[in-house]
Write an enzyme that holds these catalytic residues in place. Structure first.
Site, short mmCIF file in Angstrom:
data_model
loop_
_atom_site.label_atom_id
_atom_site.label_comp_id
_atom_site.label_asym_id
_atom_site.label_seq_id
_atom_site.Cartn_x
_atom_site.Cartn_y
_atom_site.Cartn_z
N ASP A 23 49.08 41.82 41.18
CA ASP A 23 48.95 40.37 41.26
C ASP A 23 48.24 39.97 42.55
O ASP A 23 48.34 40.66 43.56
CB ASP A 23 50.36 39.75 41.20
CG ASP A 23 50.31 38.28 40.81
OD1 ASP A 23 49.22 37.77 40.48
OD2 ASP A 23 51.37 37.63 40.86
N HIS A 40 39.07 40.29 40.89
CA HIS A 40 39.34 41.33 39.88
C HIS A 40 38.44 42.54 40.13
O HIS A 40 38.88 43.68 40.04
CB HIS A 40 39.09 40.80 38.47
CG HIS A 40 39.98 39.64 38.12
ND1 HIS A 40 41.32 39.64 38.42
CD2 HIS A 40 39.73 38.45 37.51
CE1 HIS A 40 41.86 38.49 38.01
NE2 HIS A 40 40.91 37.75 37.46
N SER A 68 48.07 40.35 30.47
CA SER A 68 49.24 39.96 29.69
C SER A 68 48.82 39.11 28.50
O SER A 68 47.71 38.57 28.48
CB SER A 68 50.21 39.17 30.57
OG SER A 68 49.68 37.89 30.83
N ASN A 71 47.73 35.87 29.62
CA ASN A 71 46.42 35.80 30.29
C ASN A 71 45.30 35.30 29.38
O ASN A 71 44.26 34.84 29.85
CB ASN A 71 46.01 37.16 30.89
CG ASN A 71 46.79 37.52 32.14
OD1 ASN A 71 46.96 38.69 32.45
ND2 ASN A 71 47.26 36.51 32.89
N SER A 199 57.76 38.52 34.75
CA SER A 199 56.65 38.04 33.92
C SER A 199 56.46 38.79 32.60
O SER A 199 55.34 39.22 32.27
CB SER A 199 55.34 38.09 34.71
OG SER A 199 55.42 37.23 35.82
C1 FPP Z 1 46.34 39.42 38.63
O1 FPP Z 1 45.79 38.65 39.67
C2 FPP Z 1 45.40 40.39 38.07
C3 FPP Z 1 44.97 40.43 36.77
C4 FPP Z 1 45.41 39.47 35.76
C5 FPP Z 1 43.97 41.43 36.33
C6 FPP Z 1 44.08 42.82 36.90
C7 FPP Z 1 42.85 43.54 36.59
C8 FPP Z 1 42.21 44.42 37.39
C9 FPP Z 1 42.71 44.86 38.71
C10 FPP Z 1 40.89 44.92 36.92
C11 FPP Z 1 40.72 46.29 36.45
C12 FPP Z 1 41.87 46.99 35.91
C13 FPP Z 1 41.84 48.19 35.29
C14 FPP Z 1 43.13 48.83 34.94
C15 FPP Z 1 40.61 48.91 34.90
P1 FPP Z 1 45.68 37.08 39.46
O2 FPP Z 1 44.37 36.79 38.84
O3 FPP Z 1 46.87 36.62 38.68
O4 FPP Z 1 45.72 36.56 40.93
P2 FPP Z 1 46.35 35.17 41.45
O5 FPP Z 1 47.81 35.24 41.17
O6 FPP Z 1 46.04 35.20 42.90
O7 FPP Z 1 45.65 34.07 40.72
#
Ligand code: FPP
Length: 248
Positions: A23, A40, A68, A71, A199
């Site tokens: 996160d 990301h 998720s 998402n 979550s």
């Molecule tokens: C949460 O941060 C992250 C995600 C919803 C996506 C995670 C994806 C990656 C790290 C990309 C690649 C992954 C793989 C396994 C190849 P957020 O967007 O919720 O951050 P925030 O809470 O600061 O808004």
């Protein structure tokens, strides 16, 4: 510093399975005046480092919450960017996974993924299926309530077909229908970015897991942060409902 932390880890008491809620990508990007998708993209390095650190230590399963069910409600451009990033990353990393003897698996409602993502993922799963050092599990379009509901539906169908008697249903019969069937439950769950929530992630499987929360935003998460989490886990007493004296 990194080596000092690593050398403190008791390799005989490692968790078999670590689950991570990655996160804070969006906030990491915003802090530098960039758009969320930049976060990301930079989260991929943390995925690579964490996977490598787990494999080096001898962790058997690493599950990453990459996307998720909820998402899907994000802005369309972000969902599309994430899907493209997944395809690109899986494509680029399959060779490294094979070189390091790591098997890829996925849990979640994979049918709901765009065709290109689904196909790329399936190919990587097939190409790495005989690897034995560690299993990297990506939770994609995953939600635990969806998973448990699905398991209940399958059990109900089995009852309807008289394949199983309702009185014979055990925890094990339900577990057989979860996406994680055959995997050990995670003993350690890590969530980055200072949020203290589960979550909709592995609600059944985390019943006895130790939770570790860190303020670190996912793109900044390094091998050292993982070692800190494992050391914290090893300093806890896991009682499974028993008393402290019973454990000793
Ligand atoms: C949460 O941060 C992250 C995600 C919803 C996506 C995670 C994806 C990656 C790290 C990309 C690649 C992954 C793989 C396994 C190849 P957020 O967007 O919720 O951050 P925030 O809470 O600061 O808004």
């Amino acid at each position: 510093m990194e080596n000092t932390l690593k050398s403190q880890i008791d390799l005989k008491r490692l968790p078999k399975h670590i689950a991570i809620i990655m996160d804070g990508n969006g906030r990491w990007a915003k802090k530098q005046g960039k758009i969320r998708t930049f976060g990301h993209e930079n989260g991929v390095k943390a995925v690579r480092d964490t996977t490598e650190a787990c494999a080096e230590l001898g962790i058997e399963y690493l599950t990453l919450y990459a996307f998720s069910t909820e998402n899907w409600n994000r802005p369309k451009y972000e969902v599309n960017a994430l899907m493209r990033l997944l395809v690109k990353t899986i494509n680029a990393e399959t060779k490294t996974l094979n070189k390091n003897n790591i098997r890829l698996q996925a849990i979640g409602d994979l049918d709901s993924l765009p065709k290109a993502t689904r196909e790329e993922l399936q190919q990587a799963i097939d190409n790495t299926s005989s690897n034995t050092r560690m299993t990297l599990v990506l939770a994609l379009s995953y939600s635990s309530k969806w998973e448990i509901m699905n398991a209940v539906k399958k059990l109900t169908e089995a009852v309807k077909k008289s394949e199983i008697n309702p009185t014979d249903i055990t925890e094990h019969s339900l577990e057989k229908h979860l996406c994680t069937a055959g995997m050990p439950d995670p003993e350690l769950m890590i969530r980055t970015s200072g949020e203290h929530r589960i979550s909709n992630f592995l609600l059944w499987q985390l019943a006895y897991a130790e939770f570790y929360f860190t303020e670190t935003l996912w793109p900044d998460f390094s091998k050292q942060h993982l070692y800190e989490a494992i050391l914290d886990y090893q300093n806890r007493e896991r009682r499974f409902g028993k008393t402290s004296e019973q454990i000793k």
